[in-house]
Scaffold this active site. Structure first.
Site, mmCIF file in Angstrom:
data_model
loop_
_atom_site.group_PDB
_atom_site.id
_atom_site.type_symbol
_atom_site.label_atom_id
_atom_site.label_comp_id
_atom_site.label_asym_id
_atom_site.label_seq_id
_atom_site.Cartn_x
_atom_site.Cartn_y
_atom_site.Cartn_z
ATOM 1 N N LYS A 30 -3.556 13.186 5.620
ATOM 2 C CA LYS A 30 -2.375 12.347 5.419
ATOM 3 C C LYS A 30 -1.261 13.075 4.663
ATOM 4 O O LYS A 30 -0.107 13.027 5.068
ATOM 5 C CB LYS A 30 -2.839 11.153 4.577
ATOM 6 C CG LYS A 30 -2.179 9.870 4.761
ATOM 7 C CD LYS A 30 -2.963 8.746 4.080
ATOM 8 C CE LYS A 30 -3.897 9.130 2.962
ATOM 9 N NZ LYS A 30 -3.325 9.238 1.632
ATOM 10 N N ARG A 105 -2.672 0.705 -1.520
ATOM 11 C CA ARG A 105 -4.083 0.936 -1.237
ATOM 12 C C ARG A 105 -4.928 -0.307 -1.465
ATOM 13 O O ARG A 105 -6.123 -0.287 -1.200
ATOM 14 C CB ARG A 105 -4.603 2.028 -2.173
ATOM 15 C CG ARG A 105 -4.703 3.410 -1.565
ATOM 16 C CD ARG A 105 -5.151 4.332 -2.683
ATOM 17 N NE ARG A 105 -5.761 5.538 -2.221
ATOM 18 C CZ ARG A 105 -5.150 6.709 -2.101
ATOM 19 N NH1 ARG A 105 -3.866 6.807 -2.348
ATOM 20 N NH2 ARG A 105 -5.814 7.762 -1.722
ATOM 21 N N ARG A 161 -15.124 7.823 -3.009
ATOM 22 C CA ARG A 161 -13.752 7.612 -2.523
ATOM 23 C C ARG A 161 -13.749 7.019 -1.113
ATOM 24 O O ARG A 161 -12.924 6.175 -0.795
ATOM 25 C CB ARG A 161 -12.975 8.929 -2.553
ATOM 26 C CG ARG A 161 -12.573 9.305 -3.971
ATOM 27 C CD ARG A 161 -12.167 10.737 -4.078
ATOM 28 N NE ARG A 161 -10.985 11.046 -3.314
ATOM 29 C CZ ARG A 161 -10.714 12.254 -2.816
ATOM 30 N NH1 ARG A 161 -11.563 13.231 -2.993
ATOM 31 N NH2 ARG A 161 -9.607 12.466 -2.169
HETATM 32 P P1 ADP Z 1 -6.602 11.231 -0.959
HETATM 33 O O1 ADP Z 1 -5.761 10.642 0.131
HETATM 34 O O2 ADP Z 1 -7.214 12.522 -0.595
HETATM 35 O O3 ADP Z 1 -7.573 10.252 -1.537
HETATM 36 P P2 ADP Z 1 -4.403 11.027 -2.868
HETATM 37 O O4 ADP Z 1 -3.674 12.209 -3.332
HETATM 38 O O5 ADP Z 1 -3.674 10.071 -1.996
HETATM 39 O O6 ADP Z 1 -5.687 11.633 -2.159
HETATM 40 O O7 ADP Z 1 -4.997 10.190 -4.103
HETATM 41 C C1 ADP Z 1 -5.824 10.802 -5.054
HETATM 42 C C2 ADP Z 1 -6.331 9.764 -6.052
HETATM 43 O O8 ADP Z 1 -5.223 9.164 -6.761
HETATM 44 C C3 ADP Z 1 -7.077 8.568 -5.463
HETATM 45 O O9 ADP Z 1 -8.451 8.848 -5.238
HETATM 46 C C4 ADP Z 1 -6.868 7.509 -6.578
HETATM 47 O O10 ADP Z 1 -7.732 7.734 -7.665
HETATM 48 C C5 ADP Z 1 -5.457 7.793 -7.050
HETATM 49 N N1 ADP Z 1 -4.463 6.981 -6.304
HETATM 50 C C6 ADP Z 1 -3.534 7.442 -5.435
HETATM 51 N N2 ADP Z 1 -2.795 6.439 -4.932
HETATM 52 C C7 ADP Z 1 -3.274 5.285 -5.488
HETATM 53 C C8 ADP Z 1 -2.959 3.902 -5.360
HETATM 54 N N3 ADP Z 1 -2.001 3.487 -4.519
HETATM 55 N N4 ADP Z 1 -3.668 3.009 -6.086
HETATM 56 C C9 ADP Z 1 -4.615 3.412 -6.916
HETATM 57 N N5 ADP Z 1 -4.995 4.683 -7.090
HETATM 58 C C10 ADP Z 1 -4.340 5.637 -6.384
#
Ligand code: ADP
Length: 206
Positions: A30, A105, A161
């Site tokens: 993504k 999310r 995750r």
């Molecule tokens: P990936 O898509 O590989 O999980 P991201 O960079 O999008 O990686 O997110 C990494 C981490 O940041 C998530 O596992 C979560 O802990 C936190 N995170 C990111 N976006 C959100 C969100 N919208 N709500 C809550 N936690 C978030």
């Protein structure tokens, strides 16, 4: 139950105004794709994961708060996440379009985003879901762990995750599906082929 709405009529996001939400499980690619799409379209790429990691790197107070959640593969609490997004959105002009990556999310975040966008005279134009099978995601995340040394890429954290995504984020897809905003794209293949698929989904809605 909302009637199913045909995607081609509702999913023409180029030229219609409005923001785009980009969703998909951890490891689906993504971030890479969102960056490429935002760059070629001149949209702002707003990745909550990147914003959190940036705070952690700079050792801000927010960074210290969110680190424990990221390290366990858990979601950061909704109120903290929504505030971060509000703060970022306030700095973006009304005519600049935003590509949300990794937000919302949870259903609570999706509801908060609707309120936030409405307050700012913005709206969601479409929701792109990048998809791949779980075993493929697990394999990709495991190799990224070795390559990038991300603390949220250990085997237990990876499994967590993926579970958290299924439990908390899949319902967000239904939330938008009921409005006919969702377009699913296959995330397996070469990076540039996937970018092409996404671009076509954006342009044609078919
Ligand atoms: P990936 O898509 O590989 O999980 P991201 O960079 O999008 O990686 O997110 C990494 C981490 O940041 C998530 O596992 C979560 O802990 C936190 N995170 C990111 N976006 C959100 C969100 N919208 N709500 C809550 N936690 C978030």
């Amino acid at each position: 139950m909302a009637e199913s709405v045909s995607a081609p009529d509702t999913f023409k996001v180029h030229g219609t105004g409005g923001d785009l939400i980009f969703m998909g499980p951890p490891g689906v690619g993504k971030g890479t794709q969102a960056k490429a799409l935002a760059q070629e379209s001149g949209w702002i790429h707003l990745s909550t994961g990147e914003l959190f990691r940036d705070h952690i790197r700079r050792a801000t107070e927010l960074g210290r708060t969110v680190k424990t959640f990221l390290d366990k593969g858990e979601y950061v609490p909704d109120d903290v996440t929504v505030e971060l997004v509000r703060d970022r959105l306030e700095k973006i002009g009304p005519s600049t379009r935003v590509l949300f990556d990794g937000f919302p999310r949870t259903v609570a975040q999706a509801e908060a985003l609707d309120r936030l966008l409405a307050d700012m005279g913005r709206k969601v134009a479409g929701v792109l879901i990048l998809e791949a099978p779980r075993d493929e995601l697990y394999a990709r995340l495991s190799s990224r762990a070795t390559a990038q040394h991300r603390t949220d890429d250990t085997p237990e954290v990876i499994a967590n995750r993926l579970d958290v995504y299924d439990e908390q984020t899949r319902p967000v897809i239904s939330y938008y599906e009921d409005r006919g905003l969702v377009k699913r794209v296959n995330g397996v293949g070469r990076v540039k082929d996937i970018t092409t698929r996404l671009r076509e989904a954006l342009d044609n809605g078919s």
